[in-house]
Design an enzyme around this catalytic site. Structure first.
Site, PDB file in Angstrom:
ATOM      1  CD  GLU A 166      -2.805   1.367   2.380  1.00  0.00           C
ATOM      2  OE1 GLU A 166      -2.675   0.584   3.339  1.00  0.00           O
ATOM      3  OE2 GLU A 166      -3.673   2.250   2.342  1.00  0.00           O
TER       4      GLU A 166
ATOM      5  CE  LYS B 297      -6.047  -0.177   1.477  1.00  0.00           C
ATOM      6  NZ  LYS B 297      -6.762  -0.795   2.589  1.00  0.00           N
TER       7      LYS B 297
HETATM    8  P1  13P Z   1      -9.365   4.297   3.782  1.00  0.00           P
HETATM    9  O1  13P Z   1     -10.143   3.553   2.733  1.00  0.00           O
HETATM   10  O2  13P Z   1     -10.238   4.892   4.855  1.00  0.00           O
HETATM   11  O3  13P Z   1      -8.381   5.255   3.185  1.00  0.00           O
HETATM   12  O4  13P Z   1      -8.523   3.199   4.555  1.00  0.00           O
HETATM   13  C1  13P Z   1      -7.888   2.227   3.844  1.00  0.00           C
HETATM   14  C2  13P Z   1      -6.652   1.841   4.532  1.00  0.00           C
HETATM   15  O5  13P Z   1      -6.446   0.673   4.796  1.00  0.00           O
HETATM   16  C3  13P Z   1      -5.672   2.887   4.882  1.00  0.00           C
HETATM   17  O6  13P Z   1      -4.472   2.302   5.261  1.00  0.00           O
END
Ligand code: 13P
Length: 341
Positions: free
Chosen positions: A178, A220
């Site tokens: 991510e 992500k």
């Molecule tokens: P949000 O969809 O609220 O941005 O959160 C996703 C997430 O896992 C952030 O690390």
């Protein structure tokens, strides 16, 4: 026929058609902040009860492939005495866990950070797998500003993401990678697109450098949007065009899926944008969601810390999950979103 690697299978199941990943891995300070904003007391028990309400929502597995837990939650039990991981698996939802340990400031950097947590990670991964986790998450954050994100921040985080992903796979866990370019700022969509492209290019180089197997990971990323303080409403057509352009340039075909974070968008905004992207297909990867706030709101307000509100709060999270599922097949409409369940 070649034997399928079990990790590849898990990664594909995480981005299976019609489903997405529920992110409920807020750290205790973040969860507490969200509770306090709604006048809800934050204790180990209220956080447990809230997460139980979300993961036991009837029918969740129709729209949710996996759930990302926080360390506290994976050690807790649902009311029936099962651990959260057992409870999820019994429902057909794959349990996962956030494994990074937050950020530390980079030296001489303008508010930039590097995500930490590699120390002792191998042992923690082994423990989490023993607890039933089948995937993990590591989040790096990047700010847009004058000269930011800096090459230093991009490289440091890309390297750490590569090392994390390789360790996770080595421990039999699928890494969610991510890299989040934050929406803070008044920049335009083009600026976000440039930053996201630079970050993703470096991240895939970092993954390659550590020998990460692309078939056994899920990316992500953020959607490419204008800054949260920029004027005007983001145009879904532009968001979709720019996001897909960047993904096509940066994400190798071997990656099974891209599951977007919501990054402060409302559930409806995130759905409109994801829905707009689907018409740019076909793509080599699945386009999915791994929303936190865009699935949890308004369920959090409705729940309000009270057991009697659980059915209504569960209906709300299922509604958002169903809308997000529609969005990933290009079937989302604002009208459908208005219809109460
Ligand atoms: P949000 O969809 O609220 O941005 O959160 C996703 C997430 O896992 C952030 O690390």
């Amino acid at each position: 026929m070649t034997a399928t690697d079990p990790l590849d299978e898990t990664a594909r199941a995480m981005v299976a058609p019609r489903k997405g990943i529920l992110a409920i891995d807020e750290t205790t300070p973040t969860c507490t902040k969200r509770f306090v904003e709604h006048g809800i007391e934050s204790t180990e028990e209220t956080r447990r009860a809230y997460r139980e309400m979300l993961v036991t929502a009837p029918g969740a597995a129709d729209y949710v492939s996996g759930a990302i837990l926080f360390d506290e939650t994976i050690r807790q039990k649902t009311s029936d005495g099962r651990t959260f991981a057992e409870s999820l698996r019994a429902r057909g939802i794959i349990p996962g866990v956030k494994v990074d340990k937050g950020t530390r400031p980079l030296e001489a950097a303008d508010g930039e950070t590097v995500t930490v947590g590699l120390d002792g990670l191998r042992a923690r991964l082994k423990e989490y797998r023993g607890m039933g986790a089948r995937f993990t998450k590591w989040r790096a954050i990047f700010r847009i500003g004058a000269g930011l994100p800096s090459p230093q921040a991009i490289d440091a985080n890309a390297e750490a993401l590569g090392e994390y992903a390789a360790l996770a796979q080595g421990a039999g866990l699928v890494p969610i990678v991510e890299p989040e370019v934050l929406t803070d700022g008044d920049h335009d969509t083009k600026r976000c697109s440039e930053a996201t492209e630079a970050v993703l290019m470096a991240v895939f180089a970092g993954l390659a450098a550590r020998g990460c197997r692309l078939e056994a990971m899920v990316l992500k990323p953020n959607m490419v949007t204008p800054g949260a303080q920029s004027r005007g409403q983001p145009d879904p057509t532009e968001v979709a065009d720019r996001t897909i352009e960047v993904l096509r340039r940066c994400v190798p075909e071997a990656v099974p899926g891209v599951a977007f974070l919501s990054g402060g968008q409302t559930g409806a905004e995130a759905c409109v944008n994801l829905n707009a992207m689907t018409s740019r297909g076909p793509f080599s990867w699945e386009l999915s969601f791994s929303f936190g706030r865009a699935l949890q709101y308004p369920a959090l307000e409705i729940w309000d810390g009270k057991a009697l509100n659980i059915p209504a709060a569960q209906a709300a999270v299922i509604h958002r999950a169903r809308m997000s599922s529609l969005a990933r097949s290009g079937a989302y409409t604002v009208e459908a979103d208005r219809v109460p369940e």
